[in-house]
Scaffold this motif. Structure first.
Motif, PDB file in Angstrom:
ATOM      1  N   LYS A  50     -42.070  18.820  38.943  1.00  0.00           N
ATOM      2  CA  LYS A  50     -41.634  20.148  38.503  1.00  0.00           C
ATOM      3  C   LYS A  50     -40.610  20.087  37.369  1.00  0.00           C
ATOM      4  CE  LYS A  50     -42.403  22.395  42.976  1.00  0.00           C
ATOM      5  NZ  LYS A  50     -41.760  23.147  44.099  1.00  0.00           N
ATOM      6  N   ASN A  51     -40.159  18.863  37.035  1.00  0.00           N
ATOM      7  CA  ASN A  51     -39.161  18.666  35.986  1.00  0.00           C
ATOM      8  C   ASN A  51     -37.878  19.447  36.268  1.00  0.00           C
ATOM      9  OD1 ASN A  51     -38.029  17.707  33.556  1.00  0.00           O
ATOM     10  ND2 ASN A  51     -38.748  19.505  32.417  1.00  0.00           N
ATOM     11  N   ILE A  52     -37.415  19.393  37.518  1.00  0.00           N
ATOM     12  CA  ILE A  52     -36.144  20.030  37.857  1.00  0.00           C
ATOM     13  C   ILE A  52     -35.239  19.043  38.587  1.00  0.00           C
ATOM     14  CG2 ILE A  52     -37.126  22.359  38.005  1.00  0.00           C
ATOM     15  CD1 ILE A  52     -36.926  22.076  41.083  1.00  0.00           C
ATOM     16  N   GLN A  53     -33.945  19.252  38.416  1.00  0.00           N
ATOM     17  CA  GLN A  53     -32.965  18.522  39.206  1.00  0.00           C
ATOM     18  C   GLN A  53     -31.876  19.493  39.637  1.00  0.00           C
ATOM     19  OE1 GLN A  53     -30.342  15.693  37.184  1.00  0.00           O
ATOM     20  NE2 GLN A  53     -31.331  16.226  35.246  1.00  0.00           N
ATOM     21  N   ILE A  54     -31.339  19.250  40.829  1.00  0.00           N
ATOM     22  CA  ILE A  54     -30.323  20.127  41.402  1.00  0.00           C
ATOM     23  C   ILE A  54     -29.180  19.264  41.914  1.00  0.00           C
ATOM     24  CG2 ILE A  54     -29.826  21.928  43.098  1.00  0.00           C
ATOM     25  CD1 ILE A  54     -32.852  22.438  43.270  1.00  0.00           C
ATOM     26  N   ASP A  55     -27.959  19.674  41.589  1.00  0.00           N
ATOM     27  CA  ASP A  55     -26.790  19.051  42.191  1.00  0.00           C
ATOM     28  C   ASP A  55     -25.819  20.147  42.597  1.00  0.00           C
ATOM     29  OD1 ASP A  55     -25.831  19.751  39.645  1.00  0.00           O
ATOM     30  OD2 ASP A  55     -24.399  18.110  39.654  1.00  0.00           O
ATOM     31  N   GLN A 112     -33.130  21.121  34.016  1.00  0.00           N
ATOM     32  CA  GLN A 112     -34.331  20.339  33.777  1.00  0.00           C
ATOM     33  C   GLN A 112     -33.974  18.860  33.846  1.00  0.00           C
ATOM     34  OE1 GLN A 112     -35.971  21.550  29.993  1.00  0.00           O
ATOM     35  NE2 GLN A 112     -37.195  23.147  30.943  1.00  0.00           N
ATOM     36  N   ILE A 113     -34.940  18.024  34.173  1.00  0.00           N
ATOM     37  CA  ILE A 113     -34.694  16.584  34.161  1.00  0.00           C
ATOM     38  C   ILE A 113     -34.533  16.090  32.727  1.00  0.00           C
ATOM     39  CG2 ILE A 113     -35.728  14.318  34.635  1.00  0.00           C
ATOM     40  CD1 ILE A 113     -36.921  15.498  37.174  1.00  0.00           C
ATOM     41  N   ASN A 114     -35.386  16.594  31.833  1.00  0.00           N
ATOM     42  CA  ASN A 114     -35.341  16.151  30.435  1.00  0.00           C
ATOM     43  C   ASN A 114     -34.258  16.899  29.670  1.00  0.00           C
ATOM     44  OD1 ASN A 114     -37.487  14.354  30.802  1.00  0.00           O
ATOM     45  ND2 ASN A 114     -38.984  15.993  30.518  1.00  0.00           N
ATOM     46  N   LEU A 115     -33.004  16.621  30.047  1.00  0.00           N
ATOM     47  CA  LEU A 115     -31.847  17.263  29.420  1.00  0.00           C
ATOM     48  C   LEU A 115     -31.395  16.548  28.157  1.00  0.00           C
ATOM     49  CD1 LEU A 115     -29.505  17.886  32.490  1.00  0.00           C
ATOM     50  CD2 LEU A 115     -30.411  19.642  30.980  1.00  0.00           C
ATOM     51  N   ASP A 141     -31.694  10.526  32.828  1.00  0.00           N
ATOM     52  CA  ASP A 141     -33.154  10.394  32.914  1.00  0.00           C
ATOM     53  C   ASP A 141     -33.728  10.615  31.518  1.00  0.00           C
ATOM     54  OD1 ASP A 141     -35.863  10.400  34.073  1.00  0.00           O
ATOM     55  OD2 ASP A 141     -34.829  10.920  35.937  1.00  0.00           O
ATOM     56  N   GLY A 142     -35.069  10.581  31.433  1.00  0.00           N
ATOM     57  CA  GLY A 142     -35.734  10.965  30.198  1.00  0.00           C
ATOM     58  C   GLY A 142     -36.013   9.845  29.218  1.00  0.00           C
ATOM     59  N   LEU A 143     -35.820   8.588  29.635  1.00  0.00           N
ATOM     60  CA  LEU A 143     -36.146   7.445  28.780  1.00  0.00           C
ATOM     61  C   LEU A 143     -37.472   6.831  29.250  1.00  0.00           C
ATOM     62  CD1 LEU A 143     -32.620   5.829  28.300  1.00  0.00           C
ATOM     63  CD2 LEU A 143     -34.142   6.647  26.481  1.00  0.00           C
TER      64      LEU A 143
END
Length: 268
Positions: free
Chosen positions: A103-108, A123-126, A174-176
């Motif tokens: 889903k390309n989401i992250q939550i903290d 989003q994960i791809n920040l 993330d995103g690499l």
């Protein structure tokens, strides 16, 4: 020959992305108040769909670099409050950064004023990474490439490898095109390094979203949560002390710099 090569690459990608991973990290944050600096033992669990990164034990005083000067004041399920050599207070809360790769989401989450917990969805791809072309660096036995980025007020250098997975990393990083093993901010405020790596572990339990059904906010709304809580804290303090005319709040020290909270705030 080309067909065989492409087939091999396809199989390699599938194996890498479906591994169960458990990695322990040392998460270092160097505070301007040196006694409050931490070296937190953190753990990341990841499979091909999800990951969760969390502080190992919020009650462990050894998470502080100068733990000999730290005493525990109060323990709760989600936060522990510490006395820093009678010069101030610090807290460790149950930090969990959850990612859903599909889903390309992250939550903290963040605790504001030790009273309110807010849940932040990104989003994960920040990250806008720039890959650096240089010789590989060996980290914990893995060949790692280098990249750099600017993220929410800080410049970072990261090392990543495709020998573990094709995505993922500690905390929000993330995103690499590979798994991020090491991260350092150029100002020396934060560094994250692996201490133990386990691949293809037997992970019987699926990684679950700890924030299921929680109301989330976007990061750009976070500063309003801080301001509102500070106003409530002042109103509460004034109700107990009618002679209190005003209170001040200084710049907030945080990994993610919130520009609106870097100025002095006065409540009357």
């Amino acid at each position: 020959m080309k067909k065989i090569l492409l087939f091999f690459i396809s199989i390699h990608f599938h194996i890498s992305s479906s591994q169960n991973i458990l990695i322990e990290f040392q998460f270092n944050v160097n505070s301007t108040f040196e006694l409050a600096s931490v070296s937190k033992k953190s753990i990341l669990k990841q499979d091909d769909k999800f990951s969760i990164f969390e502080l190992k034990d919020i009650r462990d005083v050894r998470n502080f670099k100068h733990h000999e000067s730290i005493t525990t004041l109060k323990e709760r399920d989600t936060v522990t409050i510490f006395n820093i050599n009678d010069q101030g207070f610090a807290c460790l809360f149950k930090e969990q950064c959850y990612k859903d790769f599909e889903k390309n989401i992250q939550i903290d989450s963040k605790i504001i004023g030790l009273q309110k917990t807010v849940f932040i969805e990104d989003q994960i791809n920040l990250f806008n990474w720039e890959l650096i072309q240089e010789s590989d660096t060996i980290i914990s036995g893995y060949n790692c490439k280098k990249a750099k980025t600017n993220f929410r007020g800080r410049n970072y250098i990261a090392h990543y490898t495709n020998e573990i997975a094709n995505q993922g990393g500690p905390w929000k990083f993330d995103g690499l095109p590979g798994f991020i093993l090491s991260v350092k901010s150029l100002d020396g405020f934060i560094s994250i390094e692996p201490t133990e790596i386990k691949i293809n572990i037997n992970q019987n339990k699926q990684i679950k979203n700890p924030y299921e059904n929680k109301k989330t906010i976007k990061f750009d709304k976070l500063y309003m949560e801080f301001l509102n809580q500070e106003r409530k804290n002042f109103a509460k303090a004034k109700s107990k002390n009618p002679y209190l005319e005003q209170t001040k709040a200084g710049p907030l020290e945080s990994i993610e710099i919130i520009e609106e909270l870097q100025k002095e705030r006065i409540y009357e």
